[in-house]
Each structure stands twice: as structure tokens, then as C-alpha cells.
Design an enzyme around this catalytic site. Structure first.
Site, PDB file in Angstrom:
ATOM      1  N   SER A 161       1.060  -0.769   0.183  1.00 31.91           N
ATOM      2  CA  SER A 161      -0.012  -0.103   0.082  1.00 31.91           C
ATOM      3  C   SER A 161       0.923   1.441   0.283  1.00 31.91           C
ATOM      4  CB  SER A 161      -0.914  -0.475   1.237  1.00 31.91           C
ATOM      5  OG  SER A 161      -0.486  -0.128   2.284  1.00 31.91           O
TER       6      SER A 161
ATOM      7  N   GLU B 143       1.367   5.618   0.871  1.00 30.14           N
ATOM      8  CA  GLU B 143       0.501   6.948   1.636  1.00 30.14           C
ATOM      9  C   GLU B 143       0.888   8.338   0.902  1.00 30.14           C
ATOM     10  OE1 GLU B 143       0.633   7.065   5.554  1.00 30.14           O
ATOM     11  OE2 GLU B 143       2.077   8.517   5.827  1.00 30.14           O
TER      12      GLU B 143
ATOM     13  N   ALA C 224      -3.862  17.803  11.311  1.00 28.78           N
ATOM     14  CA  ALA C 224      -4.689  17.828  12.699  1.00 28.78           C
ATOM     15  C   ALA C 224      -4.745  19.371  13.449  1.00 28.78           C
ATOM     16  CB  ALA C 224      -3.627  16.830  13.766  1.00 28.78           C
TER      17      ALA C 224
ATOM     18  N   HIS D 115      -7.478   9.447   6.452  1.00 25.56           N
ATOM     19  CA  HIS D 115      -6.393   9.184   7.842  1.00 25.56           C
ATOM     20  C   HIS D 115      -7.281  10.191   8.249  1.00 25.56           C
ATOM     21  CE1 HIS D 115      -2.021   7.511   7.066  1.00 25.56           C
ATOM     22  NE2 HIS D 115      -3.078   7.352   6.475  1.00 25.56           N
TER      23      HIS D 115
ATOM     24  N   ARG E 279      -4.533   9.387  17.030  1.00 32.09           N
ATOM     25  CA  ARG E 279      -4.426  10.486  17.450  1.00 32.09           C
ATOM     26  C   ARG E 279      -4.354  12.069  17.274  1.00 32.09           C
ATOM     27  NH1 ARG E 279      -0.820  12.404  22.290  1.00 32.09           N
ATOM     28  NH2 ARG E 279       0.989  12.964  20.385  1.00 32.09           N
TER      29      ARG E 279
ATOM     30  N   ASP F 114      -1.281  15.397  15.542  1.00 26.63           N
ATOM     31  CA  ASP F 114      -0.780  16.161  16.641  1.00 26.63           C
ATOM     32  C   ASP F 114      -0.810  17.666  16.153  1.00 26.63           C
ATOM     33  OD1 ASP F 114       1.616  14.270  18.033  1.00 26.63           O
ATOM     34  OD2 ASP F 114       2.176  14.266  15.884  1.00 26.63           O
TER      35      ASP F 114
ATOM     36  N   TYR G 255       4.327   1.918  16.748  1.00 25.83           N
ATOM     37  CA  TYR G 255       5.768   2.527  16.983  1.00 25.83           C
ATOM     38  C   TYR G 255       6.580   1.422  17.595  1.00 25.83           C
ATOM     39  CZ  TYR G 255       2.983   6.237  16.354  1.00 25.83           C
ATOM     40  OH  TYR G 255       1.663   7.067  15.973  1.00 25.83           O
TER      41      TYR G 255
ATOM     42  N   GLN H 290      16.636  16.016   5.221  1.00 22.25           N
ATOM     43  CA  GLN H 290      15.020  16.228   5.036  1.00 22.25           C
ATOM     44  C   GLN H 290      14.434  15.822   6.137  1.00 22.25           C
ATOM     45  OE1 GLN H 290      12.289  15.726   2.664  1.00 22.25           O
ATOM     46  NE2 GLN H 290      11.579  18.253   2.449  1.00 22.25           N
TER      47      GLN H 290
ATOM     48  N   PHE I 117      13.121  15.182  10.398  1.00 21.68           N
ATOM     49  CA  PHE I 117      12.085  14.165  10.165  1.00 21.68           C
ATOM     50  C   PHE I 117      11.466  13.177  11.617  1.00 21.68           C
ATOM     51  CE2 PHE I 117       8.512  12.135   8.769  1.00 21.68           C
ATOM     52  CZ  PHE I 117       7.361  13.024   9.066  1.00 21.68           C
TER      53      PHE I 117
ATOM     54  N   HIS J 226       3.999  -1.015   3.922  1.00 22.89           N
ATOM     55  CA  HIS J 226       3.360   0.390   3.312  1.00 22.89           C
ATOM     56  C   HIS J 226       4.303   1.234   2.499  1.00 22.89           C
ATOM     57  CE1 HIS J 226      -0.115   3.324   3.949  1.00 22.89           C
ATOM     58  NE2 HIS J 226       0.975   3.902   4.185  1.00 22.89           N
TER      59      HIS J 226
HETATM   60  P1  FAD Z   1      -1.967   7.783  20.048  1.00 26.26           P
HETATM   61  O1  FAD Z   1      -2.282   5.947  19.994  1.00 26.26           O
HETATM   62  O2  FAD Z   1      -3.226   8.224  21.227  1.00 26.26           O
HETATM   63  O3  FAD Z   1      -0.781   7.485  21.380  1.00 26.26           O
HETATM   64  C1  FAD Z   1      -0.222   8.413  21.642  1.00 26.26           C
HETATM   65  C2  FAD Z   1       0.175   8.550  21.895  1.00 26.26           C
HETATM   66  O4  FAD Z   1      -0.007   8.524  23.629  1.00 26.26           O
HETATM   67  C3  FAD Z   1       1.989   7.437  22.742  1.00 26.26           C
HETATM   68  O5  FAD Z   1       3.003   8.205  23.831  1.00 26.26           O
HETATM   69  C4  FAD Z   1       0.991   6.612  23.382  1.00 26.26           C
HETATM   70  O6  FAD Z   1       2.126   6.011  24.544  1.00 26.26           O
HETATM   71  C5  FAD Z   1       0.541   7.271  24.971  1.00 26.26           C
HETATM   72  N1  FAD Z   1      -0.701   7.050  25.167  1.00 26.26           N
HETATM   73  C6  FAD Z   1      -1.925   6.109  24.553  1.00 26.26           C
HETATM   74  N2  FAD Z   1      -2.812   5.748  24.785  1.00 26.26           N
HETATM   75  C7  FAD Z   1      -2.848   6.317  26.709  1.00 26.26           C
HETATM   76  C8  FAD Z   1      -3.614   6.112  27.822  1.00 26.26           C
HETATM   77  N3  FAD Z   1      -4.765   5.588  27.912  1.00 26.26           N
HETATM   78  N4  FAD Z   1      -2.735   7.036  28.592  1.00 26.26           N
HETATM   79  C9  FAD Z   1      -1.831   7.818  28.849  1.00 26.26           C
HETATM   80  N5  FAD Z   1      -0.881   7.467  27.938  1.00 26.26           N
HETATM   81  C10 FAD Z   1      -1.597   6.952  26.383  1.00 26.26           C
HETATM   82  N6  FAD Z   1      -0.409  12.808  12.219  1.00 26.26           N
HETATM   83  C11 FAD Z   1      -1.749  13.590  11.488  1.00 26.26           C
HETATM   84  O7  FAD Z   1      -1.758  14.745  12.362  1.00 26.26           O
HETATM   85  N7  FAD Z   1      -1.598  12.972  10.553  1.00 26.26           N
HETATM   86  C12 FAD Z   1      -1.620  11.631   9.732  1.00 26.26           C
HETATM   87  O8  FAD Z   1      -2.470  11.757   8.607  1.00 26.26           O
HETATM   88  C13 FAD Z   1      -1.237  11.259  10.661  1.00 26.26           C
HETATM   89  N8  FAD Z   1      -0.900   9.471   9.861  1.00 26.26           N
HETATM   90  C14 FAD Z   1       0.011   8.952  10.719  1.00 26.26           C
HETATM   91  C15 FAD Z   1       0.005   7.286  10.275  1.00 26.26           C
HETATM   92  C16 FAD Z   1       0.794   6.670  10.351  1.00 26.26           C
HETATM   93  C17 FAD Z   1       1.048   5.493  10.006  1.00 26.26           C
HETATM   94  C18 FAD Z   1       1.810   7.023  11.723  1.00 26.26           C
HETATM   95  C19 FAD Z   1       2.766   5.747  11.817  1.00 26.26           C
HETATM   96  C20 FAD Z   1       1.190   8.323  12.378  1.00 26.26           C
HETATM   97  C21 FAD Z   1       0.614   8.900  12.107  1.00 26.26           C
HETATM   98  N9  FAD Z   1       0.951  10.044  12.249  1.00 26.26           N
HETATM   99  C22 FAD Z   1       0.265  11.276  11.718  1.00 26.26           C
HETATM  100  C23 FAD Z   1       1.435  10.965  12.999  1.00 26.26           C
HETATM  101  C24 FAD Z   1       0.700  10.623  14.982  1.00 26.26           C
HETATM  102  O9  FAD Z   1      -0.837  11.328  14.706  1.00 26.26           O
HETATM  103  C25 FAD Z   1       1.355  10.978  16.038  1.00 26.26           C
HETATM  104  O10 FAD Z   1       2.681  10.004  15.680  1.00 26.26           O
HETATM  105  C26 FAD Z   1       1.260  11.159  17.367  1.00 26.26           C
HETATM  106  O11 FAD Z   1       1.497  11.727  17.585  1.00 26.26           O
HETATM  107  C27 FAD Z   1       0.449  10.380  18.299  1.00 26.26           C
HETATM  108  O12 FAD Z   1      -0.408   9.418  17.035  1.00 26.26           O
HETATM  109  P2  FAD Z   1      -1.237   7.852  17.482  1.00 26.26           P
HETATM  110  O13 FAD Z   1      -2.673   7.386  16.625  1.00 26.26           O
HETATM  111  O14 FAD Z   1      -0.016   6.806  17.287  1.00 26.26           O
HETATM  112  O15 FAD Z   1      -1.596   8.180  19.097  1.00 26.26           O
END
Ligand code: FAD
Length: 276
Positions: free
Chosen positions: A5, A7, A41, A67, A97, A99, A135, A202, A206, A256
Site C-alpha cells: 500500500s 501513503e 490535525a 487518515h 490521535r 499532533d 511504533y 529532510q 523529520f 506500506h
Molecule cells: P496514540 O495511540 O493515542 O498514542 C499517543 C501517545 O499517547 C503515545 O505515546 C501512547 O503511548 C500514549 N497513550 C496512548 N493511550 C494512552 C493512555 N490511555 N494513557 C496514557 N498514555 C497513552 N499525524 C497526523 O497528524 N496526520 C496523519 O495523517 C498521520 N498519519 C500517520 C500515519 C501513520 C502510519 C503513523 C505511524 C503516524 C501518523 N501520524 C499522523 C502521526 C501521529 O498522529 C502521531 O505520531 C501522534 O503523536 C500519535 O498518534 P497515535 O494515533 O499513534 O496516538
């Protein structure tokens, strides 16, 4: 054939749209399972993601996968987007989630991706195949690696069907992550995210922010090549392709590719994997 796939990020100008079209015309010859499109985000340009998803289907016959991030969004915002995606015929979503741009405090109604996954599941049952992020080298904000693994499991327990990893250049980190996830009872496929190398400086910048490690020996080699872009390109494609082959041999369920809307770096890796 191992499923692959791609991205992409959502183009915002006509030039960027033309660039994406050129890249997809080439990359679709590799028959990707789907092409996912990132989502800014808290940004003001989120509609570009749904436009891109439609464009991927209409212009290229590809399954576009949006996403979706929850940070800074209300339940109602997310509900409206899910309704839109369902109306567009979307069946797969990458739930994150996200950022927020720095300095913004508005966290939104849902705090973590696991809460978003549960929300999607509660509102739409099994309609969407839900992908989440993983991760292998630990999320940079996690308390520690084991807590991050537990949080990853929460997303799967909340209803995620499969996962895509942050990119890495240490295959062992991926294998260990999968092993640890399996030991915690996670059975969902965990697909490695692959970042072909096109612009090394770059990539280095990143990688610092997203917590991906560039091994010292790779840095040293890149530095030694200096301005010899041909040598950099060859070395980078060889090294990423070798890692992909190791991942496949070690049981990765797919690959991916983070394309950055460019065809060449991903094609250089894929052609090496196929001819090996
Ligand atoms: P989560 O899974 O919620 O985790 C975030 C942090 O919180 C982690 O450190 C985790 O350990 C901690 N955590 C989770 N649950 C709890 C809890 N209950 N209590 C305490 N701590 C907790 N970003 C964008 O803005 N747009 C995108 O389109 C985008 N696409 C991405 C695609 C992929 C494949 C990847 C790997 C990342 C992408 N990101 C994107 C980046 C991502 O949004 C960031 O890495 C963000 O900081 C974390 O998102 P997450 O969904 O992994 O968060």
C-alpha cells in the site's frame, strides 16, 4: 504477491495535484491494495483529504483511504466526517490521535487514538476496516516502550483491525515489536511502514521529531557521499530494499510505503525487491 500500500499527502495546489497524478500513474502499476491520504490535525485544509480520496478513485481507480485524527476535534466534527466518508463509499480508515500545531491547547473530545477507534466502532459497527499506528522504536511521548506497547494493544482491543508502523531502519525493532504485541495477545496484522530515502537532510530533521532512528552507519555513509546524488540514490534504494526483503522473509504481512507523492524513490525500492 505480498500486499503493498502507499501513503500520500493531500495536494493543495494545481501543481501539487499534477505531481500526485504523475506519481500515481506510475505507482499504480504495482497494484497497491490501497492508497492512504494523511490528514492535518487541527488544520484548516482537512477537506483536501476527502478530495484526494475521491481523486484517487476517480482518476486512478485506486482505493483511497483517509487518515482521521481526533486531537482538537469534537465528537460532532468526527461524526460528520465519518458520515461523509461513508457516503463516499470509503471502507477503510487510518485512525490516529494526531499532533496539534505547537502552541494550540484545544485537545478535543477524544484524547487518544484508542478512544477514536472505539468511537468509530460504536457509531459504525464493522463498516470501516480500522487501521492504527504502531511504533517499533516507541512513540516519542510514551512513558516508556512497555507502556507504549500496552497503549497499542488498547487500540486493537477497542476495535482496530490492523496496524501500520512508523518507519524505521532497524528491522530488529519491528520483529521485536511484533513478538511483544503477540505475547500480549494482539493478533492483528502489523504492516511495516517503509520510508524510501530521497532527501536525506529532510529525512534526518523529520526523524528527530517523530522518533525514528537513523543508524549511525547510514548517516556516516550518506555524509561520505556528499553531493553525489547518484551514489546516495543507489545506496539508499539498496539499503531499504534489503531491509524490505528481510521483513518479508521474517513474516511481515505487507509493506506500506510513505511516498511523499513521489514515484521514483518507492519504485527504486520496489523494483529491487521484485528482481532479487
Ligand atoms: P496514540 O495511540 O493515542 O498514542 C499517543 C501517545 O499517547 C503515545 O505515546 C501512547 O503511548 C500514549 N497513550 C496512548 N493511550 C494512552 C493512555 N490511555 N494513557 C496514557 N498514555 C497513552 N499525524 C497526523 O497528524 N496526520 C496523519 O495523517 C498521520 N498519519 C500517520 C500515519 C501513520 C502510519 C503513523 C505511524 C503516524 C501518523 N501520524 C499522523 C502521526 C501521529 O498522529 C502521531 O505520531 C501522534 O503523536 C500519535 O498518534 P497515535 O494515533 O499513534 O496516538
Amino acid at each position: 504477491m505480498l500486499p503493498i500500500s502507499f501513503e500520500v499527502y493531500p495536494p493543495k495546489t494545481d501543481d501539487q495535484r499534477a505531481q500526485l497524478d504523475r506519481a500515481m500513474s506510475k505507482l499504480k502499476t504495482f497494484a497497491p491494495h490501497f492508497v492512504s491520504c494523511t490528514f492535518g490535525a487541527g488544520g484548516s485544509t482537512q477537506s483536501h483529504t476527502s478530495e484526494t480520496v475521491q481523486r484517487l478513485r476517480a482518476s486512478h481507480g485506486l482505493e483511497g483511504v483517509p487518515h482521521l485524527t481526533c486531537v482538537g476535534a469534537s465528537r460532532e466534527d468526527i461524526r460528520a466526517l465519518l458520515r461523509l466518508y461513508r457516503a463516499l463509499g470509503v471502507r477503510r480508515i487510518v485512525a490516529l490521535r494526531g499532533d496539534l500545531p505547537s502552541g494550540t491547547l484545544d485537545r478535543g473530545d477524544l484524547r487518544y487514538a484508542s478512544e477514536l477507534v472505539r468511537f468509530i466502532h460504536d457509531e459504525h459497527g464493522g463498516h470501516f476496516h480500522i487501521e492504527v499506528a504502531a511504533y517499533p522504536e516507541t512513540h516519542p511521548q510514551a512513558r516508556d516502550a512497555l507502556a507504549d506497547l500496552d497503549h497499542f494493544k488498547r487500540k486493537v482491543d477497542a476495535g482496530a483491525d490492523s496496524a501500520i508502523t512508523q518507519y524505521f531502519y532497524n528491522a530488529d525493532a519491528y520483529f521485536r515489536f511484533v513478538e511483544d504485541a503477540r505475547a500480549r495477545g494482539v493478533e492483528a496484522p502489523i504492516v511495516p511502514g517503509i520510508m524510501p530515502i530521497s532527501n536525506f537532510s529532510q529525512l534526518r530533521r523529520f526523524s528527530e521529531s517523530c522518533g525514528a532512528e537513523i543508524p549511525r552507519w547510514i548517516e556516516q555513509r550518506m555524509r561520505a557521499f556528499g553531493d553525489d546524488t547518484g551514489a546516495v540514490r543507489e545506496f539508499a534504494a539498496d539499503l531499504v530494499a534489503a531491509m524490505c526483503r528481510r521483513l518479508i522473509e521474517g513474516g511481515a504481512p505487507g509493506l506500506h510505503f510513505y511516498t511523499l507523492n513521489l514515484a521514483r524513490p518507492t519504485m527504486n525500492v520496489l523494483s529491487r525487491i521484485r528482481t532479487a
